[in-house]
Scaffold this active site. Structure first.
Site, short mmCIF file in Angstrom:
data_model
loop_
_atom_site.label_atom_id
_atom_site.label_comp_id
_atom_site.label_asym_id
_atom_site.label_seq_id
_atom_site.Cartn_x
_atom_site.Cartn_y
_atom_site.Cartn_z
N LYS A 196 1.41 16.17 -11.18
CA LYS A 196 0.72 17.06 -10.27
C LYS A 196 1.54 17.77 -9.15
O LYS A 196 1.23 18.77 -8.68
CB LYS A 196 -0.14 15.95 -9.76
N GLY A 238 1.13 10.05 -6.88
CA GLY A 238 0.70 11.20 -6.99
C GLY A 238 -0.89 11.44 -6.25
O GLY A 238 -1.00 12.83 -5.67
P1 ATR Z 1 4.54 8.26 -9.34
O1 ATR Z 1 5.07 7.30 -8.25
O2 ATR Z 1 5.26 8.66 -10.42
O3 ATR Z 1 3.66 9.18 -8.26
P2 ATR Z 1 1.78 7.09 -9.65
O4 ATR Z 1 1.01 6.56 -10.60
O5 ATR Z 1 1.13 8.21 -8.81
O6 ATR Z 1 3.30 7.42 -10.03
O7 ATR Z 1 2.18 5.90 -8.49
C1 ATR Z 1 2.55 4.89 -8.71
C2 ATR Z 1 2.15 3.93 -7.54
O8 ATR Z 1 2.12 2.59 -7.83
C3 ATR Z 1 3.34 3.91 -6.46
O9 ATR Z 1 2.79 3.85 -5.14
C4 ATR Z 1 4.09 2.70 -6.91
O10 ATR Z 1 4.85 2.01 -5.88
P3 ATR Z 1 6.28 2.45 -5.85
O11 ATR Z 1 6.27 3.85 -5.29
O12 ATR Z 1 7.03 1.21 -5.23
O13 ATR Z 1 7.09 2.42 -7.51
C5 ATR Z 1 2.78 1.82 -7.24
N1 ATR Z 1 3.15 0.43 -8.29
C6 ATR Z 1 3.39 0.85 -9.44
N2 ATR Z 1 3.59 -0.74 -9.71
C7 ATR Z 1 3.43 -1.47 -8.69
C8 ATR Z 1 3.84 -3.07 -8.66
N3 ATR Z 1 4.07 -3.63 -9.71
N4 ATR Z 1 3.51 -3.36 -7.38
C9 ATR Z 1 3.30 -2.59 -6.45
N5 ATR Z 1 3.27 -1.34 -6.70
C10 ATR Z 1 3.34 -0.85 -7.76
#
Ligand code: ATR
Length: 269
Positions: A70, A133
């Site tokens: 995005k 995103g």
């Molecule tokens: P991106 O991080 O590439 O923008 P996204 O799918 O838009 O991808 O965002 C994923 C979100 O889920 C993020 O806020 C991520 O947290 P981090 O920034 O710490 O990675 C969160 N997330 C993913 N897995 C998680 C988990 N097991 N516990 C808590 N938050 C999680």
């Protein structure tokens, strides 16, 4: 004209298998008697350049963008809508007078979904979990809807601090350290897989809150289950998904597609 081929639309992302956009858009395309086809394509960052050449050559008429592109697509675009500019997030692309333009219909999607379920956001305290995103679009919509406070909590704190560069009014909350709120929004990817678990303790938050999950597939996520267990109102991201798709459809085809029981059923697993 006999030799006119169908216009092609695409959703790009990585992963992309879970996307229900082709199902929904092809349903509306058929309903509206439009000569077009909507497909999904998994991409890597290296594929973006050739994608934009295909848009310029009119081989592809419109594109929806999902995680993780995005923001990445912005450097290839000629113009951004004001909402896409402010949030630095693009989920819909079209070609207009030879220019490739990026729009953000997630904002409208969230706002319309909340209006549809008639939840009054004015003067409410909101807690957002996640900083990925979709979060700038949620914050933009919440600011428009005149909430009293937006707190954001993310596992990786630096990402929320980056968001402060766009939205100075957000409050940063340590992961797991719940502040007082009326509505909590799950904008993390936790719950996309049925086996996912949250390392958060929801047991002390009390009743009378609203748990909203951006995830729409599966429809009953681990986060919403926690909300129900603690006696709170819950809603998944299905309507937001439908309304963002409807707004994209309007940009491309000039037609406002109908959202009714049949379209909602279409997305049921
Ligand atoms: P991106 O991080 O590439 O923008 P996204 O799918 O838009 O991808 O965002 C994923 C979100 O889920 C993020 O806020 C991520 O947290 P981090 O920034 O710490 O990675 C969160 N997330 C993913 N897995 C998680 C988990 N097991 N516990 C808590 N938050 C999680």
């Amino acid at each position: 004209m006999k030799n006119m081929s169908k216009k092609k639309y695409l959703v790009i992302g990585n992963p992309i298998d879970h996307s229900l956009s082709p199902l929904l858009h092809n349903y509306w395309i058929k309903e509206s008697n439009i000569e077009a086809v909507y497909e999904k394509q998994k991409m890597t960052i290296n594929d973006l350049k050739s994608l934009f050449l295909r848009i310029q050559k009119k081989e592809i008429t419109g594109v929806n963008v999902t995680v993780p592109f995005k923001k990445e697509v912005i450097s290839y675009l000629d113009e951004l809508s004001p909402e896409a500019q402010k949030t630095q997030s693009v989920n819909t692309i079209n070609l207009n007078n030879g220019k490739v333009i990026g729009h953000n219909t997630d904002i409208n999607g969230f706002e319309s979904a909340i209006k549809d379920i008639q939840y009054d956001l004015i003067e409410k305290k909101i807690l957002i979990l996640g900083a990925g995103g979709v979060v700038p679009s949620i914050i933009f919509a919440l600011n428009k809807m005149k909430v009293s406070e937006i707190a954001v909590s993310n596992r990786t704190k630096s990402k929320v601090e980056n968001l402060r560069g766009i939205f100075q009014n957000i409050k940063i909350v340590d992961w797991g350290n719940f502040s007082d709120f009326d509505m909590v929004i799950n904008a993390t990817s936790v719950g996309l897989k049925k086996t996912d678990t949250f390392n958060l303790d929801f047991s002390k938050i009390g009743k009378g809150k609203f748990f909203y999950d951006i995830i729409y597939n599966p429809s009953d996520t681990i986060f919403l289950k926690k909300g129900k267990e603690t006696g709170n109102q819950t809603e998944n991201g299905k309507k937001m998904f439908l309304y963002q798709a409807a707004a994209a459809f309007k940009i491309w085809h000039g037609v406002q597609p109908e959202i009714n029981d049949e379209t909602i059923r279409l997305l049921d697993e």
